[in-house]
Design a protein around this motif. Sequence first.
Motif, mmCIF file in Angstrom:
data_model
loop_
_atom_site.group_PDB
_atom_site.id
_atom_site.type_symbol
_atom_site.label_atom_id
_atom_site.label_comp_id
_atom_site.label_asym_id
_atom_site.label_seq_id
_atom_site.Cartn_x
_atom_site.Cartn_y
_atom_site.Cartn_z
ATOM 1 N N GLY A 147 -12.434 0.153 12.248
ATOM 2 C CA GLY A 147 -11.860 0.701 11.035
ATOM 3 C C GLY A 147 -10.400 0.347 10.900
ATOM 4 O O GLY A 147 -9.854 -0.435 11.690
ATOM 5 N N PRO A 148 -9.733 0.916 9.915
ATOM 6 C CA PRO A 148 -8.317 0.604 9.682
ATOM 7 C C PRO A 148 -7.401 1.035 10.819
ATOM 8 O O PRO A 148 -6.270 0.557 10.910
ATOM 9 N N TYR A 149 -7.893 1.917 11.708
ATOM 10 C CA TYR A 149 -7.056 2.395 12.807
ATOM 11 C C TYR A 149 -7.530 1.858 14.156
ATOM 12 O O TYR A 149 -7.061 2.307 15.196
ATOM 13 N N GLY A 150 -8.464 0.913 14.126
ATOM 14 C CA GLY A 150 -8.967 0.334 15.359
ATOM 15 C C GLY A 150 -10.422 0.699 15.603
ATOM 16 O O GLY A 150 -11.154 1.075 14.675
ATOM 17 N N GLU A 151 -10.822 0.612 16.850
ATOM 18 C CA GLU A 151 -12.218 0.830 17.218
ATOM 19 C C GLU A 151 -12.479 2.299 17.545
ATOM 20 O O GLU A 151 -11.690 2.945 18.226
ATOM 21 N N VAL A 152 -13.607 2.802 17.073
ATOM 22 C CA VAL A 152 -14.050 4.144 17.429
ATOM 23 C C VAL A 152 -15.502 4.044 17.885
ATOM 24 O O VAL A 152 -16.315 3.356 17.266
ATOM 25 N N VAL A 153 -15.797 4.714 18.995
ATOM 26 C CA VAL A 153 -17.105 4.582 19.643
ATOM 27 C C VAL A 153 -17.689 5.965 19.899
ATOM 28 O O VAL A 153 -16.972 6.884 20.325
ATOM 29 N N LEU A 154 -18.983 6.103 19.629
ATOM 30 C CA LEU A 154 -19.728 7.288 20.041
ATOM 31 C C LEU A 154 -20.698 6.858 21.128
ATOM 32 O O LEU A 154 -21.451 5.901 20.948
ATOM 33 N N ARG A 155 -20.651 7.527 22.264
ATOM 34 C CA ARG A 155 -21.558 7.172 23.340
ATOM 35 C C ARG A 155 -22.157 8.423 23.973
ATOM 36 O O ARG A 155 -21.613 9.510 23.864
ATOM 37 N N ALA A 175 -16.430 7.035 10.390
ATOM 38 C CA ALA A 175 -17.538 7.004 11.346
ATOM 39 C C ALA A 175 -17.815 8.397 11.901
ATOM 40 O O ALA A 175 -18.975 8.808 12.025
ATOM 41 N N ILE A 176 -16.769 9.133 12.246
ATOM 42 C CA ILE A 176 -16.945 10.473 12.810
ATOM 43 C C ILE A 176 -17.585 11.400 11.786
ATOM 44 O O ILE A 176 -18.484 12.185 12.106
ATOM 45 N N VAL A 177 -17.137 11.311 10.538
ATOM 46 C CA VAL A 177 -17.747 12.117 9.480
ATOM 47 C C VAL A 177 -19.222 11.750 9.329
ATOM 48 O O VAL A 177 -20.083 12.624 9.205
#
Length: 225
Positions: free
Chosen positions: A16-24, A98-100
Amino acid sequence: MPTSYDIPEVLDRREGPYGEVVLRRHGELLQIIANGCFLMDTSDGRSERLLVDAARDALDDRPGPAVLIGGLGVGFSLAHAAADPRWGRITVVERESAIVDWHRSGPLCGLTEAARQDPRTRILEIDLIKYVNETSDTFDALCLDIDNGPDWTVTDGNNSLYSDSGLASCARLLNPGGVLAVWSAQPSPEFEESLRNAGFNQVRTEEIPVARGVPDVVHLAVRPG
């Protein structure tokens, strides 16, 4: 040799615009990682609940206080606030779409379903700093949990939230006597001093015991009446 249980399973990865976000998933836990930095998981939630409760307990007996929760995360803060009938309007600000999404239709959905359906709740997809600087909304409590603390931010741009101008913006959003509560992975005497310099009263730090290491904390401060 590690078993499959020991190796986290990546459920989703977004750029995203703020970098990578991961759900694991790691065993029974769900974890959120941002730009390689561990943010939170579903293991406990004590500190997130204390963040909300400490802010509420520091308020006077005003009816239906409005709360802004900065950061949706795994949803502990939102779920806990919505379970408390004393709160009025509950606004959550989350910059990562992504979190939403993970809460609306993904693996985190069950953790916040009831809270998201609560008529007091609204979730805004916007950067907290932008919102704090630009909104005309006001609140009785700000519960901020977007970093690992004022001294350990997820992205460099978040530093401005804890600066003199950022704290002035937080104070502007608070009604007189309103409470600012900031979660941190470690105490920060420097941040306490910044809160006092920004004109907040009743500055204090509440510790949340952890199994090992330095306690998590919630920094609390009150806007003068």
